[in-house]
Design a protein around this motif. Structure first.
Motif, PDB file in Angstrom:
ATOM      1  N   SER A  24       0.800  -1.221   0.000  1.00  0.00           N
ATOM      2  CA  SER A  24       0.000   0.000   0.000  1.00  0.00           C
ATOM      3  C   SER A  24       0.836   1.276   0.000  1.00  0.00           C
ATOM      4  O   SER A  24       0.330   2.335  -0.302  1.00  0.00           O
ATOM      5  N   TYR A  25       2.105   1.204   0.310  1.00  0.00           N
ATOM      6  CA  TYR A  25       3.029   2.322   0.171  1.00  0.00           C
ATOM      7  C   TYR A  25       2.482   3.674   0.598  1.00  0.00           C
ATOM      8  O   TYR A  25       2.321   4.567  -0.217  1.00  0.00           O
ATOM      9  N   ASP A  26       2.165   3.813   1.852  1.00  0.00           N
ATOM     10  CA  ASP A  26       1.883   5.122   2.433  1.00  0.00           C
ATOM     11  C   ASP A  26       0.648   5.808   1.846  1.00  0.00           C
ATOM     12  O   ASP A  26       0.637   6.998   1.632  1.00  0.00           O
ATOM     13  N   SER A  27      -0.376   5.057   1.547  1.00  0.00           N
ATOM     14  CA  SER A  27      -1.577   5.687   1.011  1.00  0.00           C
ATOM     15  C   SER A  27      -2.433   6.216   2.149  1.00  0.00           C
ATOM     16  O   SER A  27      -2.431   5.682   3.244  1.00  0.00           O
ATOM     17  N   THR A  28      -3.147   7.287   1.889  1.00  0.00           N
ATOM     18  CA  THR A  28      -4.079   7.821   2.858  1.00  0.00           C
ATOM     19  C   THR A  28      -5.426   8.031   2.184  1.00  0.00           C
ATOM     20  O   THR A  28      -5.507   8.226   0.983  1.00  0.00           O
ATOM     21  N   THR A  29      -6.463   7.973   2.977  1.00  0.00           N
ATOM     22  CA  THR A  29      -7.809   8.117   2.462  1.00  0.00           C
ATOM     23  C   THR A  29      -8.546   9.136   3.309  1.00  0.00           C
ATOM     24  O   THR A  29      -8.460   9.102   4.523  1.00  0.00           O
ATOM     25  N   LYS A  30      -9.247  10.044   2.659  1.00  0.00           N
ATOM     26  CA  LYS A  30      -9.949  11.063   3.424  1.00  0.00           C
ATOM     27  C   LYS A  30     -11.342  11.294   2.864  1.00  0.00           C
ATOM     28  O   LYS A  30     -11.540  11.312   1.670  1.00  0.00           O
ATOM     29  N   ASN A  31     -12.284  11.441   3.725  1.00  0.00           N
ATOM     30  CA  ASN A  31     -13.575  12.057   3.454  1.00  0.00           C
ATOM     31  C   ASN A  31     -14.226  12.259   4.808  1.00  0.00           C
ATOM     32  O   ASN A  31     -13.683  11.847   5.824  1.00  0.00           O
ATOM     33  N   GLY A  32     -15.356  12.901   4.854  1.00  0.00           N
ATOM     34  CA  GLY A  32     -15.958  13.223   6.136  1.00  0.00           C
ATOM     35  C   GLY A  32     -16.575  12.047   6.854  1.00  0.00           C
ATOM     36  O   GLY A  32     -16.890  12.136   8.029  1.00  0.00           O
ATOM     37  N   GLU A  33     -16.772  10.921   6.182  1.00  0.00           N
ATOM     38  CA  GLU A  33     -17.522   9.820   6.774  1.00  0.00           C
ATOM     39  C   GLU A  33     -16.723   8.537   6.948  1.00  0.00           C
ATOM     40  O   GLU A  33     -17.251   7.554   7.402  1.00  0.00           O
ATOM     41  N   GLY A  34     -15.492   8.499   6.555  1.00  0.00           N
ATOM     42  CA  GLY A  34     -14.695   7.285   6.695  1.00  0.00           C
ATOM     43  C   GLY A  34     -13.919   6.995   5.434  1.00  0.00           C
ATOM     44  O   GLY A  34     -13.921   7.757   4.484  1.00  0.00           O
ATOM     45  N   LYS A  35     -13.248   5.856   5.425  1.00  0.00           N
ATOM     46  CA  LYS A  35     -12.391   5.506   4.291  1.00  0.00           C
ATOM     47  C   LYS A  35     -13.223   4.988   3.126  1.00  0.00           C
ATOM     48  O   LYS A  35     -13.894   3.978   3.232  1.00  0.00           O
ATOM     49  N   VAL A  36     -13.164   5.714   2.011  1.00  0.00           N
ATOM     50  CA  VAL A  36     -13.870   5.280   0.818  1.00  0.00           C
ATOM     51  C   VAL A  36     -12.963   5.210  -0.402  1.00  0.00           C
ATOM     52  O   VAL A  36     -13.352   4.673  -1.427  1.00  0.00           O
ATOM     53  N   LEU A  37     -11.759   5.751  -0.307  1.00  0.00           N
ATOM     54  CA  LEU A  37     -10.885   5.836  -1.468  1.00  0.00           C
ATOM     55  C   LEU A  37      -9.449   5.574  -1.041  1.00  0.00           C
ATOM     56  O   LEU A  37      -8.983   6.108  -0.038  1.00  0.00           O
ATOM     57  N   GLN A  38      -8.746   4.762  -1.823  1.00  0.00           N
ATOM     58  CA  GLN A  38      -7.355   4.441  -1.536  1.00  0.00           C
ATOM     59  C   GLN A  38      -6.529   4.670  -2.794  1.00  0.00           C
ATOM     60  O   GLN A  38      -6.941   4.285  -3.889  1.00  0.00           O
ATOM     61  N   LEU A  39      -5.374   5.309  -2.637  1.00  0.00           N
ATOM     62  CA  LEU A  39      -4.447   5.512  -3.742  1.00  0.00           C
ATOM     63  C   LEU A  39      -3.118   4.875  -3.367  1.00  0.00           C
ATOM     64  O   LEU A  39      -2.576   5.153  -2.296  1.00  0.00           O
ATOM     65  N   THR A  40      -2.609   4.004  -4.236  1.00  0.00           N
ATOM     66  CA  THR A  40      -1.346   3.322  -3.976  1.00  0.00           C
ATOM     67  C   THR A  40      -0.439   3.416  -5.204  1.00  0.00           C
ATOM     68  O   THR A  40      -0.894   3.732  -6.302  1.00  0.00           O
ATOM     69  N   THR A  41       0.845   3.142  -4.991  1.00  0.00           N
ATOM     70  CA  THR A  41       1.793   2.986  -6.085  1.00  0.00           C
ATOM     71  C   THR A  41       2.235   1.533  -6.091  1.00  0.00           C
ATOM     72  O   THR A  41       2.082   0.829  -5.094  1.00  0.00           O
ATOM     73  N   ASP A  42       2.819   1.084  -7.200  1.00  0.00           N
ATOM     74  CA  ASP A  42       3.259  -0.302  -7.272  1.00  0.00           C
ATOM     75  C   ASP A  42       4.559  -0.554  -6.519  1.00  0.00           C
ATOM     76  O   ASP A  42       4.920  -1.691  -6.269  1.00  0.00           O
ATOM     77  N   LYS A  43       5.257   0.524  -6.135  1.00  0.00           N
ATOM     78  CA  LYS A  43       6.443   0.412  -5.288  1.00  0.00           C
ATOM     79  C   LYS A  43       6.749   1.792  -4.692  1.00  0.00           C
ATOM     80  O   LYS A  43       6.245   2.798  -5.182  1.00  0.00           O
ATOM     81  N   PRO A  44       7.568   1.872  -3.665  1.00  0.00           N
ATOM     82  CA  PRO A  44       7.789   3.157  -2.987  1.00  0.00           C
ATOM     83  C   PRO A  44       8.832   4.057  -3.636  1.00  0.00           C
ATOM     84  O   PRO A  44       8.873   5.251  -3.370  1.00  0.00           O
ATOM     85  N   GLU A  45       9.681   3.492  -4.510  1.00  0.00           N
ATOM     86  CA  GLU A  45      10.799   4.267  -5.050  1.00  0.00           C
ATOM     87  C   GLU A  45      11.006   3.925  -6.527  1.00  0.00           C
ATOM     88  O   GLU A  45      10.909   2.763  -6.920  1.00  0.00           O
ATOM     89  N   TYR A  46      11.300   4.963  -7.324  1.00  0.00           N
ATOM     90  CA  TYR A  46      11.471   4.806  -8.768  1.00  0.00           C
ATOM     91  C   TYR A  46      12.767   5.465  -9.213  1.00  0.00           C
ATOM     92  O   TYR A  46      13.183   6.462  -8.634  1.00  0.00           O
ATOM     93  N   ASN A  47      13.340   4.937 -10.286  1.00  0.00           N
ATOM     94  CA  ASN A  47      14.464   5.598 -10.935  1.00  0.00           C
ATOM     95  C   ASN A  47      13.909   6.675 -11.850  1.00  0.00           C
ATOM     96  O   ASN A  47      12.787   6.562 -12.354  1.00  0.00           O
ATOM     97  N   ARG A  48      14.691   7.703 -12.064  1.00  0.00           N
ATOM     98  CA  ARG A  48      14.279   8.765 -12.974  1.00  0.00           C
ATOM     99  C   ARG A  48      13.973   8.165 -14.342  1.00  0.00           C
ATOM    100  O   ARG A  48      14.717   7.340 -14.846  1.00  0.00           O
ATOM    101  N   GLY A  49      12.851   8.554 -14.938  1.00  0.00           N
ATOM    102  CA  GLY A  49      12.453   8.043 -16.239  1.00  0.00           C
ATOM    103  C   GLY A  49      11.604   6.792 -16.190  1.00  0.00           C
ATOM    104  O   GLY A  49      11.052   6.371 -17.196  1.00  0.00           O
ATOM    105  N   GLU A  50      11.486   6.180 -15.023  1.00  0.00           N
ATOM    106  CA  GLU A  50      10.688   4.969 -14.876  1.00  0.00           C
ATOM    107  C   GLU A  50       9.200   5.340 -14.772  1.00  0.00           C
ATOM    108  O   GLU A  50       8.844   6.346 -14.168  1.00  0.00           O
ATOM    109  N   THR A  51       8.328   4.536 -15.354  1.00  0.00           N
ATOM    110  CA  THR A  51       6.891   4.777 -15.284  1.00  0.00           C
ATOM    111  C   THR A  51       6.374   4.492 -13.885  1.00  0.00           C
ATOM    112  O   THR A  51       6.687   3.450 -13.304  1.00  0.00           O
ATOM    113  N   VAL A  52       5.579   5.422 -13.346  1.00  0.00           N
ATOM    114  CA  VAL A  52       4.961   5.254 -12.030  1.00  0.00           C
ATOM    115  C   VAL A  52       3.514   4.819 -12.260  1.00  0.00           C
ATOM    116  O   VAL A  52       2.777   5.471 -13.006  1.00  0.00           O
TER     117      VAL A  52
END
Length: 139
Positions: A24-52
């Motif tokens: 889950s790499y440090d994802s946070t979810t916000k809304n007024g009523e609880g967790k409804v949305l999650q955003l993650t990356t496929d890894k925590p660190e990338y080389n320059r030019g690498e697709t995220v």
């Protein structure tokens, strides 16, 4: 024998928790009523030019609607303050409850090394309001 099985089972449980957290790499979810949305990356660190690759998941019970095909994704370098966008079709994009959608940032080759935060926001209107963000690093 019984204690060996318990230890073996606990080892797998702890390993599963660690692997689940690492995905889950440090994802946070916000809304007024609880967790409804999650955003993650496929890894925590990338080389320059690498697709995220970002994955947005609707954790709620209602369809979430986003302002464009890139889910309104915005990316900011926390070290320099420079912001980046993603080219997207300007169409409302829904994510049904329990489903996810991926967005890729291929323009990372123009990005400087540093710490980044990416965020997405729903379009508002009749859709529930939600924001999620994830931090990652480019080296």
């Amino acid at each position: 024998m019984r204690s060996t099985i318990v230890i073996f089972g606990l080892t797998f449980a702890v390993l599963g928790l660690l692997l689940g957290y690492a995905a889950s790499y440090d994802s946070t979810t916000k809304n007024g009523e609880g967790k409804v949305l999650q955003l993650t990356t496929d890894k925590p660190e990338y080389n320059r030019g690498e697709t995220v690759t970002f994955t947005a998941k609707n954790l709620g019970f209602e369809t979430l609607v986003f302002p464009d095909s890139a889910l309104g994704l915005s990316i900011r370098n926390l070290d320099t303050g420079k912001s980046y966008g993603v080219i997207a079709a300007q169409v409302l994009t829904p994510i049904d409850a329990g489903l996810s959608r991926q967005v890729t940032w291929q323009e990372a080759n123009d990005a400087e090394a540093g710490n980044y935060v990416a965020s997405i926001n729903t379009a508002g209107g009749s859709s529930p309001s939600a924001t999620a963000e994830v931090k990652f690093r480019i080296i």
